[in-house]
Write a protein that holds these residues in place. Structure first.
Motif, short mmCIF file in Angstrom:
data_model
loop_
_atom_site.label_atom_id
_atom_site.label_comp_id
_atom_site.label_asym_id
_atom_site.label_seq_id
_atom_site.Cartn_x
_atom_site.Cartn_y
_atom_site.Cartn_z
N UNK A 64 40.45 80.28 60.38
CA UNK A 64 41.20 79.62 61.44
C UNK A 64 40.54 80.51 62.41
N UNK A 65 39.89 79.98 63.03
CA UNK A 65 39.78 80.44 64.97
C UNK A 65 40.14 79.73 66.04
N UNK A 66 40.61 79.79 66.83
CA UNK A 66 41.21 79.49 68.35
C UNK A 66 42.81 78.96 68.40
N UNK A 67 43.37 79.29 68.11
CA UNK A 67 44.30 78.76 67.13
C UNK A 67 45.08 78.95 68.13
N UNK A 68 45.18 79.04 69.05
CA UNK A 68 46.22 79.52 70.53
C UNK A 68 45.03 78.50 71.85
N UNK A 69 44.44 77.64 71.10
CA UNK A 69 43.67 76.94 71.85
C UNK A 69 44.42 75.39 71.69
N UNK A 71 44.16 71.27 71.30
CA UNK A 71 43.68 70.52 70.70
C UNK A 71 42.69 70.09 71.28
N UNK A 72 42.32 69.86 72.48
CA UNK A 72 41.30 69.45 73.15
C UNK A 72 39.85 70.36 73.46
N UNK A 73 40.51 71.74 73.77
CA UNK A 73 40.25 72.52 73.37
C UNK A 73 39.83 72.82 72.64
N UNK A 74 40.14 72.92 71.23
CA UNK A 74 39.36 72.76 70.07
C UNK A 74 37.99 71.95 69.66
N UNK A 75 38.11 70.89 70.40
CA UNK A 75 37.36 69.89 69.73
C UNK A 75 36.34 70.26 70.40
N UNK A 76 36.66 70.61 71.64
CA UNK A 76 35.31 70.60 72.59
C UNK A 76 34.38 71.68 72.86
N UNK A 77 35.72 72.45 71.49
CA UNK A 77 34.98 74.42 71.51
C UNK A 77 33.66 74.21 69.82
N UNK A 78 34.14 72.94 69.57
CA UNK A 78 34.23 72.85 67.82
C UNK A 78 32.57 71.70 68.30
N UNK A 79 32.57 70.72 69.58
CA UNK A 79 31.20 70.32 69.86
C UNK A 79 29.75 70.94 70.13
N UNK A 80 30.34 72.17 70.88
CA UNK A 80 30.16 72.79 71.76
C UNK A 80 28.65 73.95 70.74
#
Length: 96
Positions: A64-69, A71-80
């Motif tokens: 798991x990564x980005x637990x402090x993000x 949901x919208x930021x997690x989804x954007x980071x996943x796309x990138x």
């Protein structure tokens, strides 16, 4: 204290390296995953109180990564990250 925690992803031509610095540690814990088989996913949680998690891995092993993000930021980071993983260039990506 947890506000001082940091995470970093390094993606190069062969590996994905996940570095985590916890507030009490001077050196990060590091996980290195082979780029060729690693996937990035949003793991949806069945429990409404728990938020989706961004994770790297494959099969039964996930980090798991980005637990402090949010949901919208997690989804954007996943796309990138997905875009970066699809690139065939052997040049490290730096989005600073």
């Amino acid at each position: 204290r947890r506000g001082q925690d940091r995470e970093r992803i390094i993606i190069d031509s062969s590996d994905i390296t996940i570095c985590r610095w916890r507030y009490e540690d001077e050196t990060p814990t590091t996980t290195r995953l082979p780029r060729e088989w690693t996937q990035v996913q949003i793991i949806e949680r069945n429990d409404a109180a728990r938020k989706p998690q961004l994770a790297f891995g494959r099969g039964g092993r996930w980090w798991v990564f980005g637990q402090f993000l949010v949901e919208q930021e997690k989804r954007a980071l996943k796309r990138r990250i997905g875009q970066v993983l699809r690139q065939t260039s052997h040049v490290p990506v730096n989005d600073n």
